[in-house]
Design an enzyme around this catalytic site. Sequence first.
Site, PDB file in Angstrom:
ATOM      1  N   PRO A  83      27.247  14.523 -13.493  1.00 42.14           N
ATOM      2  CA  PRO A  83      28.660  15.078 -13.342  1.00 42.14           C
ATOM      3  C   PRO A  83      29.095  14.688 -11.805  1.00 42.14           C
ATOM      4  CG  PRO A  83      26.925  16.729 -13.009  1.00 42.14           C
ATOM      5  CD  PRO A  83      26.119  15.650 -13.371  1.00 42.14           C
ATOM      6  N   GLY A  84      30.405  14.690 -11.844  1.00 45.84           N
ATOM      7  CA  GLY A  84      31.045  14.308 -10.454  1.00 45.84           C
ATOM      8  C   GLY A  84      32.225  15.465 -10.210  1.00 45.84           C
ATOM      9  N   ARG A  85      33.260  14.677 -11.070  1.00 44.81           N
ATOM     10  CA  ARG A  85      34.612  15.617 -11.166  1.00 44.81           C
ATOM     11  C   ARG A  85      34.352  17.168 -11.746  1.00 44.81           C
ATOM     12  NH1 ARG A  85      39.474  13.096 -12.321  1.00 44.81           N
ATOM     13  NH2 ARG A  85      38.204  11.244 -13.017  1.00 44.81           N
ATOM     14  N   ARG A 137      45.476   9.150  -6.498  1.00 43.31           N
ATOM     15  CA  ARG A 137      45.278   9.663  -8.085  1.00 43.31           C
ATOM     16  C   ARG A 137      46.677   9.385  -8.667  1.00 43.31           C
ATOM     17  NH1 ARG A 137      43.850  13.431 -10.635  1.00 43.31           N
ATOM     18  NH2 ARG A 137      42.815  12.302 -12.178  1.00 43.31           N
ATOM     19  N   TYR A 148      46.869   6.361 -11.151  1.00 42.95           N
ATOM     20  CA  TYR A 148      46.385   6.783 -12.536  1.00 42.95           C
ATOM     21  C   TYR A 148      47.691   7.627 -13.267  1.00 42.95           C
ATOM     22  CZ  TYR A 148      41.694   6.267 -11.053  1.00 42.95           C
ATOM     23  OH  TYR A 148      40.388   5.630 -10.549  1.00 42.95           O
ATOM     24  N   CYS A 198      55.842   3.842   2.684  1.00 43.94           N
ATOM     25  CA  CYS A 198      56.751   3.086   2.398  1.00 43.94           C
ATOM     26  C   CYS A 198      56.630   2.591   1.136  1.00 43.94           C
ATOM     27  CB  CYS A 198      57.212   2.154   3.479  1.00 43.94           C
ATOM     28  SG  CYS A 198      58.190   2.970   4.743  1.00 43.94           S
ATOM     29  N   GLU A 199      56.365   3.125   0.055  1.00 38.65           N
ATOM     30  CA  GLU A 199      56.260   2.783  -1.438  1.00 38.65           C
ATOM     31  C   GLU A 199      56.865   3.720  -2.231  1.00 38.65           C
ATOM     32  OE1 GLU A 199      54.276   0.171  -2.441  1.00 38.65           O
ATOM     33  OE2 GLU A 199      53.146  -0.600  -0.674  1.00 38.65           O
TER      34      GLU A 199
END
EC number: 4.1.1.20
Length: 430
Positions: free
Chosen positions: A283-285, A321, A325, A352-353
Amino acid sequence: MRAAFFFLEQAMPPEAGFSTFAGVELAALGEREGTPLYVYSAPAIRARVRALQAALHGLDAGICYAVKANGNGAVLRLLAGEGAGADIVSGGELQRALRAGIPAERIVFSGVGKSDAEIAMALRAGIARFNVESGAELDAIQRIAARNHAVARASVRINPDVDARTHAKISTGKAENKFGVSIAEARGWFDAKAQWTNVRLDGLHMHIGSQLLSLDPVREALRRMAAFWRDLEAAGHAIASIDVGGGLGVRYREGEQAPDAGEYVAAIREALAGFKGRILVEPGRWLVAEAGLLLSRVLLEKQGDARRFLVLDAAMNDLLRPSLYEAWHDIVRIGDNAGRERIGYDVVGPVCETGDTFASARALPRCRAGDLVAILGAGAYGASMASTYNSRPLAAEVLVDDGRYALVRKRQTFDEMIAGERPATDWITA
């Protein structure tokens, strides 16, 4: 599954406002340490790892935390203290884990592109095993282990060709993904394993993707792995370890329902009934996402012709994220929001995106310049994916615990950000 704001102390709806996190006043924290600021709850992380350990009770099982989710040294030391191991995907993550006190014998090395130097480093450290993802990697481990008079323990990462039903960019278990090998190829490796004299090939591994909200794909992948394990044992190949990967999802937004530890482990128990070896989970998240938030200050409101913008001092370089995503994160205004009208904002950063957008048409209590907001569920794949794009130094990180906090990563200065750069004065002919 608990809501993303569960670990904020005030058990009230988002419009009522939040002020504390693990007993620490967020307004005072933002004033003292500045923003943007990552804040991680130690009690929340402990609660998650202990819940998984309790679910695994009675099994010969180990937790190998996916370091890529959040590699902060203080977080790793906290997990090491709880008995967790590490799932790493680079030499840098290996060094992080070891320096945090995670024993090498509790570390597994995954990833499709391990370099010779990384393989040699891991062998010297004495890690538990390599999760092997290609024939070329298996040959490289054999060559490097032989040169170092060592024997490497290895598991084959199989690709079970199961749709994880998650975002395409975090799906890893379908045939077209770059990860692992087919069951047919893996079977050939076991049949020919005598040729790799310095590799003990005695394990299986899989990982079908991240942010899994349904256990159905997990059950199907486990079913295929279990059938392969039984086929191998029937053919005389002893399997000492089965690593079922990670990917268990969390609740990022209202209406999402993620499995809990008990449901997840029940699926593992059912599929691997009768297995006598060691079971690993990665597990991570699930361990850290909901234990973290990104604290940010409002720079300004801007009314465009078609949209109303809330511009924060946090940006996509701090939390990628949403841009990468299209990921949802709950956003709350810090403080008392009683009586404040709700406004539909596009919540954006100063980079600036156009992609520097945290949320579109998000209803929030009316915000003014100087207000604090928290972007929730930011404990995983936040700081670990951050960059210095637009020459923005990396944010600071703090760990909060029972009314106190510790600075666990100081805010990067401009001079620190450019420290590795040099003028082109010393020219070398290659």
